[in-house]
Design a protein around this motif. Structure first.
Motif, PDB file in Angstrom:
ATOM      1  N   VAL A 146       0.842  -1.192   0.000  1.00 51.87           N
ATOM      2  CA  VAL A 146       0.000   0.000   0.000  1.00 51.87           C
ATOM      3  C   VAL A 146       0.883   1.250   0.000  1.00 51.87           C
ATOM      4  CG1 VAL A 146      -1.739   1.291   1.273  1.00 51.87           C
ATOM      5  CG2 VAL A 146      -1.853  -1.208   1.184  1.00 51.87           C
ATOM      6  N   LEU A 147       0.574   2.180  -0.883  1.00 49.76           N
ATOM      7  CA  LEU A 147       1.322   3.433  -0.962  1.00 49.76           C
ATOM      8  C   LEU A 147       0.472   4.534  -0.338  1.00 49.76           C
ATOM      9  CD1 LEU A 147       2.648   3.076  -4.629  1.00 49.76           C
ATOM     10  CD2 LEU A 147       3.792   2.460  -2.500  1.00 49.76           C
ATOM     11  N   TRP A 148       0.922   5.040   0.791  1.00 47.69           N
ATOM     12  CA  TRP A 148       0.137   6.070   1.485  1.00 47.69           C
ATOM     13  C   TRP A 148       0.249   7.382   0.716  1.00 47.69           C
ATOM     14  CZ3 TRP A 148      -1.652   2.231   3.223  1.00 47.69           C
ATOM     15  CH2 TRP A 148      -1.940   1.911   4.542  1.00 47.69           C
ATOM     16  N   THR A 149      -0.879   8.044   0.531  1.00 45.25           N
ATOM     17  CA  THR A 149      -0.864   9.398  -0.020  1.00 45.25           C
ATOM     18  C   THR A 149      -0.493  10.377   1.092  1.00 45.25           C
ATOM     19  OG1 THR A 149      -3.175   9.807   0.504  1.00 45.25           O
ATOM     20  CG2 THR A 149      -2.707   8.760  -1.625  1.00 45.25           C
ATOM     21  N   ALA A 150      -0.226  11.630   0.671  1.00 48.89           N
ATOM     22  CA  ALA A 150       0.110  12.647   1.672  1.00 48.89           C
ATOM     23  C   ALA A 150      -1.042  12.825   2.652  1.00 48.89           C
ATOM     24  CB  ALA A 150       0.447  13.963   0.976  1.00 48.89           C
ATOM     25  N   HIS A 151      -2.287  12.720   2.154  1.00 48.36           N
ATOM     26  CA  HIS A 151      -3.450  12.860   3.027  1.00 48.36           C
ATOM     27  C   HIS A 151      -3.471  11.756   4.078  1.00 48.36           C
ATOM     28  CE1 HIS A 151      -5.714  15.137  -0.379  1.00 48.36           C
ATOM     29  NE2 HIS A 151      -4.873  15.905   0.268  1.00 48.36           N
ATOM     30  N   LYS A 152      -3.196  10.514   3.658  1.00 50.10           N
ATOM     31  CA  LYS A 152      -3.239   9.393   4.596  1.00 50.10           C
ATOM     32  C   LYS A 152      -2.126   9.516   5.641  1.00 50.10           C
ATOM     33  CE  LYS A 152      -5.513   5.887   1.746  1.00 50.10           C
ATOM     34  NZ  LYS A 152      -6.662   5.709   2.639  1.00 50.10           N
ATOM     35  N   LYS A 153      -0.959   9.957   5.222  1.00 47.03           N
ATOM     36  CA  LYS A 153       0.143  10.126   6.173  1.00 47.03           C
ATOM     37  C   LYS A 153      -0.201  11.181   7.218  1.00 47.03           C
ATOM     38  CE  LYS A 153       3.765   8.734   2.912  1.00 47.03           C
ATOM     39  NZ  LYS A 153       4.944   9.181   2.139  1.00 47.03           N
ATOM     40  N   LEU A 154      -0.778  12.295   6.757  1.00 43.97           N
ATOM     41  CA  LEU A 154      -1.175  13.340   7.700  1.00 43.97           C
ATOM     42  C   LEU A 154      -2.273  12.829   8.627  1.00 43.97           C
ATOM     43  CD1 LEU A 154      -1.054  16.253   8.708  1.00 43.97           C
ATOM     44  CD2 LEU A 154      -2.668  16.880   6.887  1.00 43.97           C
ATOM     45  N   TYR A 155      -3.237  12.125   8.066  1.00 44.61           N
ATOM     46  CA  TYR A 155      -4.338  11.548   8.852  1.00 44.61           C
ATOM     47  C   TYR A 155      -3.786  10.626   9.938  1.00 44.61           C
ATOM     48  CZ  TYR A 155      -8.780   9.020   9.620  1.00 44.61           C
ATOM     49  OH  TYR A 155      -9.897   8.454  10.165  1.00 44.61           O
ATOM     50  N   ASP A 156      -2.837   9.760   9.560  1.00 42.71           N
ATOM     51  CA  ASP A 156      -2.279   8.808  10.523  1.00 42.71           C
ATOM     52  C   ASP A 156      -1.490   9.516  11.620  1.00 42.71           C
ATOM     53  OD1 ASP A 156      -3.420   6.752   9.145  1.00 42.71           O
ATOM     54  OD2 ASP A 156      -1.584   6.098   8.148  1.00 42.71           O
ATOM     55  N   ARG A 157      -0.744  10.560  11.253  1.00 42.14           N
ATOM     56  CA  ARG A 157       0.023  11.285  12.266  1.00 42.14           C
ATOM     57  C   ARG A 157      -0.903  11.956  13.270  1.00 42.14           C
ATOM     58  NH1 ARG A 157       3.624  12.575   7.840  1.00 42.14           N
ATOM     59  NH2 ARG A 157       2.475  14.515   7.431  1.00 42.14           N
ATOM     60  N   VAL A 158      -1.952  12.581  12.765  1.00 40.94           N
ATOM     61  CA  VAL A 158      -2.910  13.240  13.666  1.00 40.94           C
ATOM     62  C   VAL A 158      -3.596  12.206  14.555  1.00 40.94           C
ATOM     63  CG1 VAL A 158      -5.056  14.554  13.751  1.00 40.94           C
ATOM     64  CG2 VAL A 158      -3.275  15.191  12.123  1.00 40.94           C
ATOM     65  N   LEU A 159      -3.963  11.071  13.971  1.00 40.18           N
ATOM     66  CA  LEU A 159      -4.646  10.022  14.729  1.00 40.18           C
ATOM     67  C   LEU A 159      -3.756   9.467  15.842  1.00 40.18           C
ATOM     68  CD1 LEU A 159      -6.916   7.981  15.213  1.00 40.18           C
ATOM     69  CD2 LEU A 159      -5.973   6.607  13.328  1.00 40.18           C
ATOM     70  N   LEU A 160      -2.519   9.131  15.511  1.00 39.35           N
ATOM     71  CA  LEU A 160      -1.617   8.568  16.521  1.00 39.35           C
ATOM     72  C   LEU A 160      -1.280   9.590  17.601  1.00 39.35           C
ATOM     73  CD1 LEU A 160       0.786   6.500  14.227  1.00 39.35           C
ATOM     74  CD2 LEU A 160      -1.108   5.666  15.623  1.00 39.35           C
ATOM     75  N   ALA A 161      -1.115  10.852  17.205  1.00 39.41           N
ATOM     76  CA  ALA A 161      -0.856  11.896  18.202  1.00 39.41           C
ATOM     77  C   ALA A 161      -2.048  12.041  19.138  1.00 39.41           C
ATOM     78  CB  ALA A 161      -0.546  13.223  17.507  1.00 39.41           C
ATOM     79  N   GLY A 162      -3.250  11.971  18.593  1.00 38.96           N
ATOM     80  CA  GLY A 162      -4.442  12.069  19.435  1.00 38.96           C
ATOM     81  C   GLY A 162      -4.556  10.924  20.415  1.00 38.96           C
ATOM     82  N   VAL A 163      -4.287   9.690  19.958  1.00 42.32           N
ATOM     83  CA  VAL A 163      -4.356   8.519  20.842  1.00 42.32           C
ATOM     84  C   VAL A 163      -3.311   8.626  21.946  1.00 42.32           C
ATOM     85  CG1 VAL A 163      -3.986   6.024  20.963  1.00 42.32           C
ATOM     86  CG2 VAL A 163      -5.370   6.986  19.120  1.00 42.32           C
ATOM     87  N   ALA A 164      -2.066   8.948  21.568  1.00 41.48           N
ATOM     88  CA  ALA A 164      -0.996   9.060  22.564  1.00 41.48           C
ATOM     89  C   ALA A 164      -1.298  10.171  23.569  1.00 41.48           C
ATOM     90  CB  ALA A 164       0.343   9.319  21.867  1.00 41.48           C
ATOM     91  N   GLY A 165      -1.758  11.311  23.077  1.00 36.65           N
ATOM     92  CA  GLY A 165      -2.074  12.412  23.986  1.00 36.65           C
ATOM     93  C   GLY A 165      -3.194  12.065  24.942  1.00 36.65           C
ATOM     94  N   TYR A 166      -4.209  11.368  24.452  1.00 35.89           N
ATOM     95  CA  TYR A 166      -5.327  10.973  25.321  1.00 35.89           C
ATOM     96  C   TYR A 166      -4.825  10.043  26.426  1.00 35.89           C
ATOM     97  CZ  TYR A 166      -9.690   8.825  26.832  1.00 35.89           C
ATOM     98  OH  TYR A 166     -10.729   8.358  27.590  1.00 35.89           O
ATOM     99  N   LEU A 167      -4.023   9.043  26.070  1.00 40.84           N
ATOM    100  CA  LEU A 167      -3.554   8.076  27.067  1.00 40.84           C
ATOM    101  C   LEU A 167      -2.705   8.765  28.140  1.00 40.84           C
ATOM    102  CD1 LEU A 167      -2.587   5.074  24.753  1.00 40.84           C
ATOM    103  CD2 LEU A 167      -4.692   5.384  26.062  1.00 40.84           C
TER     104      LEU A 167
END
Length: 631
Positions: free
Chosen positions: A8-29
């Motif tokens: 799978v080749l991540w687009t720039a949108h998917k990479k940004l989406y994943d970074r925001v998602l992981l940052a949100g999960v880590a920050g919540y925990l």
């Protein structure tokens, strides 16, 4: 992915989406754990991490289930829909971490395999209040695993879209199981109703959102008033040409099927509205590079024959179309998928529709999103970030108070005292050792600790009692271990062998009978209740207590008066022998026990039997004093 399988080749949108998602999960925990530890005396890191992971997974599931209906209300939510599978896989990973940590915390180091213990420690399937909520969580986790494992288009292609879609609709069953898992689990031990209110609000949001979306979709499925074309009554009027935006469609329901009627380059074509990928609404898409582009995941079809351009092979049914007198007429009878139908020509004099910019459509694989979609997405992410921070602060703050017990984990004490084997291994007349061991001498010095209790129950590491004390009853010994204590009772988790300090055997203190009594409360394992686990009582801890007692940890009946006074009585039979496995069916739930309360040294025992146990709600025998657990 419908043409071949590759990395799978991540687009720039998917990479940004994943970074925001992981940052949100880590920050919540991080925020949840920190707030929980700061706002609650006695809270432990392990308990807060387990709760942080569990609430984070449930929050992610609410977001996953909200995206679909929201995208039906406003197409600007489509960027979240396009990347929803990333969110689902993240949800599974967080839920798996919650399950693993909880299983290790409550079921490891016992006399059974942790996974077996998870499934068999609570057998109360006959009671709603005592139902084993753990199995509900396991079932939900298995569903989330199936969904995460089949999220790749390889499975979509090989299972077929209908089967794949049916499998992923199990998310609603997983949601129901998780709500019951929480409601029949941790919420039963929470003394504050606020957390139940939060969960209820989440359920109301999901149900309400889907009901409103379904109602709107129901309106869209109303069939057209069948005005037939004069001279050929097989055609039904759909709309005027001027009502169809350029390169866009109008959706009509004909003979129970939604049909997308597209206008493009002076022509009109009609195809099925259902994308072959995930049943997305093709009529809400746009013609890009000459192909109808699905707004959900960007699958494309030629408007005249409903076939995907090579090398792709997806096809949808097509319909005959006519344009007469500025009106669009469609034959409701579909052609087989991929059948070419000559488009209807539009008179150049037909007016072009105005209104909202038809280019404001998000297509995930393109280089950039329209400006309006970008702005809306940024605002949506800001709202979700605010909600995340709010819940990460509010949820741990709303937890009920934690018990006061202390577990000096990793801190070694050298103590001396008189060993007592029966009914439970114990050290009496405890004092700090006058002759420290070599290990103690080499350890860094700490400030002088608080003096230990005069009587200490002895246990081994994990969920095991102290078994290696036979033949030393009444002998003075030196021991090392970690202190576990509450004001009501103390305990030492042994670390190493017992060293005899002489052959003399001291007499045990006399037994003093305090009278017959009915105690109302719950059976706990003393090790967890005294400070190793928090919570160390109640339904969430029931399975752990069963494993500890089965492994030899002394069981006790915990009763609490309305004023908060605690009575903790170790359980023995009429001959002062320990009650162990016999009490397992009664662990962790409210009961009434009739027996004789006795005191030996500073420790109380209840002489009773399982025949004298009754579940909560049974009346106390006439004339018996009673201590009641305030639940």
């Amino acid at each position: 992915m419908s043409a071949g399988y590759r990395a799978v080749l991540w687009t720039a949108h998917k990479k940004l989406y994943d970074r925001v998602l992981l940052a949100g999960v880590a920050g919540y925990l991080v925020l949840f754990v920190a707030v929980g530890l700061l706002t609650h005396d006695g809270a432990t890191f392990e308990a807060q991490l387990i709760r942080a992971l569990g609430t984070c997974a449930l929050l992610l599931l609410h977001v996953v289930l909200s995206i679909g209906p929201l995208a039906r209300f406003d197409r600007r939510f489509l960027p979240l829909l396009y990347n929803r599978r990333h969110l689902g896989v993240t949800l599974f990973v967080v839920a798996l971490a919650h399950g693993v940590f909880a299983t290790v915390q409550y079921h490891a180091l016992g006399n059974r395999n942790p996974l077996v213990s998870l499934l068999v420690s609570n057998p109360r399937y006959d009671s709603l209040a005592q139902f084993p909520f753990e199995v509900l969580g396991v079932a939900a986790l298995l569903i989330l695993f199936l969904m995460a494992a089949t999220s790749h288009d390889f499975w979509l292609h090989n299972l077929s879209a209908p089967v794949w879609k049916s499998l992923h609709m199990l998310v609603y069953l997983a949601y129901t199981l998780l709500v019951l898992h929480v409601g029949l689990g941790v919420l039963q031990s929470e003394t504050r109703p606020a957390l139940a209110v939060v969960l209820g609000a989440g359920v109301a949001w999901i149900v309400g959102l889907h009901v409103v979306a379904a109602w709107r979709e129901r309106a869209a499925d109303r069939p057209l008033t069948e005005r037939r074309l004069p001279g050929d009554d097989s055609f039904v009027r759909v709309c005027r040409v001027a009502e169809i935006p350029e390169d866009r469609a109008v959706i009509a329901t004909l003979s129970g099927e939604r049909v997308a009627v597209f206008r493009y380059q002076g022509r009109v074509s009609a195809i099925s509205n259902v994308c072959q990928h995930q049943n997305g609404p093709l009529g809400e898409g746009k013609i890009v590079d000459g192909c109808i582009t699905c707004p959900w995941h960007g699958y494309q079809y030629r408007p005249d024959d409903g076939a995907s351009p090579p090398p792709f092979t997806e096809k949808v049914p097509t319909f005959n179309v006519r344009v007469e007198g500025g009106e669009v007429w469609v034959d409701p009878r579909p052609h087989p998928p991929g059948t070419r139908v000559e488009p209807a020509r539009i008179d150049d004099s037909e007016p072009r529709p105005g209104g909202r910019n038809p280019d404001e459509l998000y297509v995930g694989y393109l280089a950039d999103a329209p400006p309006g979609v970008r702005r809306f997405t940024r605002r949506t992410v800001a709202v979700l970030a605010t909600l995340t921070v709010t819940l990460a602060i509010a949820l741990p703050s709303l937890q009920g108070p934690f018990d006061r017990g202390v577990f000096e984990f990793g801190k070694r004490r050298e103590l001396e005292g008189v060993l007592e084997e029966r009914p439970y291994p114990m050290l009496r007349d405890v004092v700090p050792s006058a002759v420290p061991s070599d290990a103690s001498r080499d350890a860094p010095s700490d400030p002088a600790p608080e003096p230990p209790p005069r009587e200490l129950l002895l246990v081994a590491t994990g969920k095991h009692g102290a078994a290696d004390v036979a033949g030393r009853d009444g002998q003075r010994v030196r021991v090392a271990g970690s202190l576990i204590s509450r004001p009501e009772l103390g305990m030492l988790e042994l670390a190493g062998d017992l060293d005899p300090l002489g052959e003399d055997h001291a007499a045990h203190p006399p037994i003093r009978e305090l009278g017959e009594i009915t105690l109302r409360g719950e059976i706990v394992d003393t090790k967890c209740f005294l400070g190793v686990m928090k919570p160390g009582r109640g339904k969430p801890h029931r399975s752990c207590a069963a494993r500890c007692i089965a492994g030899g940890i002394p069981p006790a009946l915990l009763a609490e008066s309305p004023s908060g006074e605690i009575l903790l009585a170790l359980l023995v039979d009429a001959d002062d022998r320990p009650l162990g496995d016999q009490v397992l069916p009664w662990v962790g739930e409210p009961i009434a026990a009739v027996g004789v309360l006795v005191e030996r040294g500073g420790i109380r025992y209840l002489r009773t039997s399982i025949d004298a146990f009754e579940r909560e709600g049974s009346p106390a025998p006439p004339g018996h004093p009673s201590a009641t657990l305030n639940r």
